[in-house]
Write an enzyme that holds these catalytic residues in place. Structure first.
Site, PDB file in Angstrom:
ATOM      1  N   SER A  32       8.935  53.938  83.434  1.00 54.66           N
ATOM      2  CA  SER A  32       7.457  53.913  83.722  1.00 54.66           C
ATOM      3  C   SER A  32       7.040  55.346  83.389  1.00 54.66           C
ATOM      4  O   SER A  32       5.960  55.470  82.611  1.00 54.66           O
ATOM      5  CB  SER A  32       6.873  53.471  84.933  1.00 54.66           C
ATOM      6  OG  SER A  32       7.420  52.142  85.341  1.00 54.66           O
ATOM      7  N   LYS A  81       6.696  46.510  97.610  1.00 51.27           N
ATOM      8  CA  LYS A  81       5.779  45.654  97.037  1.00 51.27           C
ATOM      9  C   LYS A  81       4.918  44.937  98.069  1.00 51.27           C
ATOM     10  O   LYS A  81       3.774  44.772  98.085  1.00 51.27           O
ATOM     11  CB  LYS A  81       6.227  44.828  96.057  1.00 51.27           C
ATOM     12  CG  LYS A  81       6.677  45.392  94.854  1.00 51.27           C
ATOM     13  CD  LYS A  81       6.983  44.775  93.667  1.00 51.27           C
ATOM     14  CE  LYS A  81       7.433  45.464  92.448  1.00 51.27           C
ATOM     15  NZ  LYS A  81       7.730  44.640  91.309  1.00 51.27           N
ATOM     16  N   ASP A 117       3.012  41.910  87.448  1.00 48.48           N
ATOM     17  CA  ASP A 117       4.226  41.602  86.685  1.00 48.48           C
ATOM     18  C   ASP A 117       3.748  40.292  86.056  1.00 48.48           C
ATOM     19  O   ASP A 117       4.253  39.781  85.021  1.00 48.48           O
ATOM     20  CB  ASP A 117       5.165  41.242  87.759  1.00 48.48           C
ATOM     21  CG  ASP A 117       5.778  42.491  88.283  1.00 48.48           C
ATOM     22  OD1 ASP A 117       6.082  43.393  87.576  1.00 48.48           O
ATOM     23  OD2 ASP A 117       6.100  42.536  89.516  1.00 48.48           O
TER      24      ASP A 117
HETATM   25  P1  NAP Z   1      14.994  39.126  93.246  1.00 53.82           P
HETATM   26  O1  NAP Z   1      13.766  39.171  94.203  1.00 53.82           O
HETATM   27  O2  NAP Z   1      16.454  39.738  94.041  1.00 53.82           O
HETATM   28  O3  NAP Z   1      15.548  37.526  93.135  1.00 53.82           O
HETATM   29  C1  NAP Z   1      16.524  37.221  92.491  1.00 53.82           C
HETATM   30  C2  NAP Z   1      16.599  35.698  91.849  1.00 53.82           C
HETATM   31  O4  NAP Z   1      17.875  35.405  91.236  1.00 53.82           O
HETATM   32  C3  NAP Z   1      16.465  34.547  92.881  1.00 53.82           C
HETATM   33  O5  NAP Z   1      16.013  33.496  92.515  1.00 53.82           O
HETATM   34  C4  NAP Z   1      17.931  34.518  93.282  1.00 53.82           C
HETATM   35  O6  NAP Z   1      18.209  33.207  93.871  1.00 53.82           O
HETATM   36  C5  NAP Z   1      18.528  34.406  91.910  1.00 53.82           C
HETATM   37  N1  NAP Z   1      19.901  34.812  91.695  1.00 53.82           N
HETATM   38  C6  NAP Z   1      20.534  35.999  92.013  1.00 53.82           C
HETATM   39  N2  NAP Z   1      21.970  35.899  91.713  1.00 53.82           N
HETATM   40  C7  NAP Z   1      22.163  34.611  91.582  1.00 53.82           C
HETATM   41  C8  NAP Z   1      23.401  33.727  91.179  1.00 53.82           C
HETATM   42  N3  NAP Z   1      24.410  34.318  91.187  1.00 53.82           N
HETATM   43  N4  NAP Z   1      23.089  32.371  90.612  1.00 53.82           N
HETATM   44  C9  NAP Z   1      21.835  31.809  90.833  1.00 53.82           C
HETATM   45  N5  NAP Z   1      20.869  32.868  90.932  1.00 53.82           N
HETATM   46  C10 NAP Z   1      20.822  33.818  91.506  1.00 53.82           C
HETATM   47  O7  NAP Z   1      15.277  39.841  92.125  1.00 53.82           O
HETATM   48  P2  NAP Z   1      13.782  40.155  91.134  1.00 53.82           P
HETATM   49  O8  NAP Z   1      13.067  41.360  91.262  1.00 53.82           O
HETATM   50  O9  NAP Z   1      12.950  38.747  91.065  1.00 53.82           O
HETATM   51  O10 NAP Z   1      14.428  40.181  89.546  1.00 53.82           O
HETATM   52  C11 NAP Z   1      15.192  39.179  88.973  1.00 53.82           C
HETATM   53  C12 NAP Z   1      15.420  39.488  87.487  1.00 53.82           C
HETATM   54  O11 NAP Z   1      14.333  39.682  86.743  1.00 53.82           O
HETATM   55  C13 NAP Z   1      16.497  40.589  87.570  1.00 53.82           C
HETATM   56  O12 NAP Z   1      17.314  40.501  86.519  1.00 53.82           O
HETATM   57  C14 NAP Z   1      15.383  41.554  87.249  1.00 53.82           C
HETATM   58  O13 NAP Z   1      15.910  42.662  86.382  1.00 53.82           O
HETATM   59  C15 NAP Z   1      14.416  41.096  86.261  1.00 53.82           C
HETATM   60  N6  NAP Z   1      12.978  41.535  86.415  1.00 53.82           N
HETATM   61  C16 NAP Z   1      12.568  41.758  85.117  1.00 53.82           C
HETATM   62  C17 NAP Z   1      11.326  42.389  84.947  1.00 53.82           C
HETATM   63  C18 NAP Z   1      10.558  42.710  83.736  1.00 53.82           C
HETATM   64  O14 NAP Z   1       9.467  43.278  83.497  1.00 53.82           O
HETATM   65  N7  NAP Z   1      11.186  42.124  82.693  1.00 53.82           N
HETATM   66  C19 NAP Z   1      10.313  42.574  86.354  1.00 53.82           C
HETATM   67  C20 NAP Z   1      10.768  42.566  87.685  1.00 53.82           C
HETATM   68  C21 NAP Z   1      12.407  41.815  87.547  1.00 53.82           C
HETATM   69  P3  NAP Z   1      18.337  33.173  95.385  1.00 53.82           P
HETATM   70  O15 NAP Z   1      16.807  33.074  96.077  1.00 53.82           O
HETATM   71  O16 NAP Z   1      18.932  31.797  95.766  1.00 53.82           O
HETATM   72  O17 NAP Z   1      18.818  34.296  95.992  1.00 53.82           O
END
Ligand code: NAP
Length: 296
Positions: A32, A81, A117
């Protein structure tokens, strides 16, 4: 000075410079600061962006300090957040529904919390001419990022949201949030219910991966294993940006689908915050080229 074909103005930090920044811990890896400072320099506007490593217990003190210093605004990263919601005076509709804030705007001591987001993701779809209003969208994931995307997509007119998550109860809670707060109809399933996922993809305009599946180092994982479930006329978006092209996106590309990687969302969520603070559009093509070495 010319930067990537755009005029770059050297802006001195002086008495008129407005402070913006990032609060969270850890923050040292964050892109950022370079994104925003590149954009401020490119437009020649008097702002700067700093990363502040603030542990959760010190968040309130940090916010009070920034308010006293009349900082223009700040981003908040995990795990702060949710806590930031309680520290602002008012929230945007999406931030109020989700109960999370990633961007704060300080208007003369009144703090407004936004969540960019979801709006960044929707802007990225628009820029790539992916139209989802009135359509069915399949979303895998129910974590922080998926929640923001689901609520904004629902507020922006998606007709039906099919939510699949490893933990079905979290998918159900998100579907409930969408159904209670927006006209969109949401249904929840376990990600393990691959039969229903396959059927749902038959008439979805867009598939979104909002889980961590596919993220480095587990790059061989994916929400689906069968490319044939993807229709060439659908779009596939991945929120994961490391790697830039996940296994899911490779499958989608091989099927002829339009694909959208996570860096686009990262860029546009920053662009939305930039606009809230400065009232100016972020020069996204310059930032994309300079920071992410990609074209938008
Ligand atoms: P989070 O709040 O920890 O949520 C993780 C998600 O992934 C939950 O739905 C979780 O399921 C699922 N998950 C994790 N391990 C898994 C597995 N082995 N099998 C199936 N499902 C699994 O994380 P987040 O912040 O939402 O981030 C999620 C992804 O989005 C990450 O890769 C992050 O880098 C990316 N992201 C990208 C941006 C962007 O601007 N592009 C912004 C934010 C995040 P459960 O609920 O069952 O645990």
């Amino acid at each position: 000075m010319i930067l990537n074909g755009q005029r770059k103005t050297d802006v001195e930090i002086d008495a008129k410079t407005r402070l913006t920044g990032l609060l969270g811990s850890p923050v040292a890896h964050s892109l950022s600061p370079v994104m925003h400072n590149t954009a401020f320099q490119c437009l020649g506007i008097p702002y700067c962006y700093m990363a502040f490593d603030v542990p959760e217990r010190a968040l309130k003190t940090a916010v009070n300090g920034l308010k006293s210093l009349n900082a223009r605004g700040w981003n908040v990263t995990m795990p702060d957040k949710t806590a930031m919601c309680a520290l602002v005076d008012q929230c945007s509709p999406a931030a109020a529904i989700i109960g999370a804030v990633n961007t704060v705007v300080n208007e003369g001591g009144i703090l407004t919390g936004h969540v960019t987001d979801g709006s960044g993701f929707m802007k990225m779809l628009k820029e790539n001419r992916v139209a989802v209003a009135g359509e069915t969208v399949v979303l895998c994931g129910a974590g922080g990022a998926a929640r923001a995307v689901a609520v904004q997509a629902a507020l922006d007119g998606v007709k039906q949201l099919m939510i699949f998550n490893r933990s079905e109860s979290k998918a159900a809670a998100l579907a409930d949030t969408v159904n209670r707060n927006t006209p969109c109809r949401a249904e929840a399933y376990a990600l393990a219910d691959q039969k229903t996922l396959q059927t749902s993809l038959l008439d979805a305009a867009l598939l979104i991966n909002g889980t961590k599946l596919g993220m480095a180092p587990e790059t061989e994982t994916s929400i689906i294993d069968t490319p044939q479930w993807l229709r060439p006329d659908m779009a596939v978006a991945d929120l994961v940006y490391h790697p830039r092209e996940t296994r899911l996106l490779k499958m989608a590309r091989s099927r002829g689908c339009q694909t959208l990687g996570g860096l686009g969302m990262l860029l546009f969520q920053g662009a939305q915050a930039f606009e809230l603070w400065t009232g100016r559009a972020m020069p996204v093509s310059v930032v994309a080229k300079q920071v992410f070495h990609m074209e938008v």
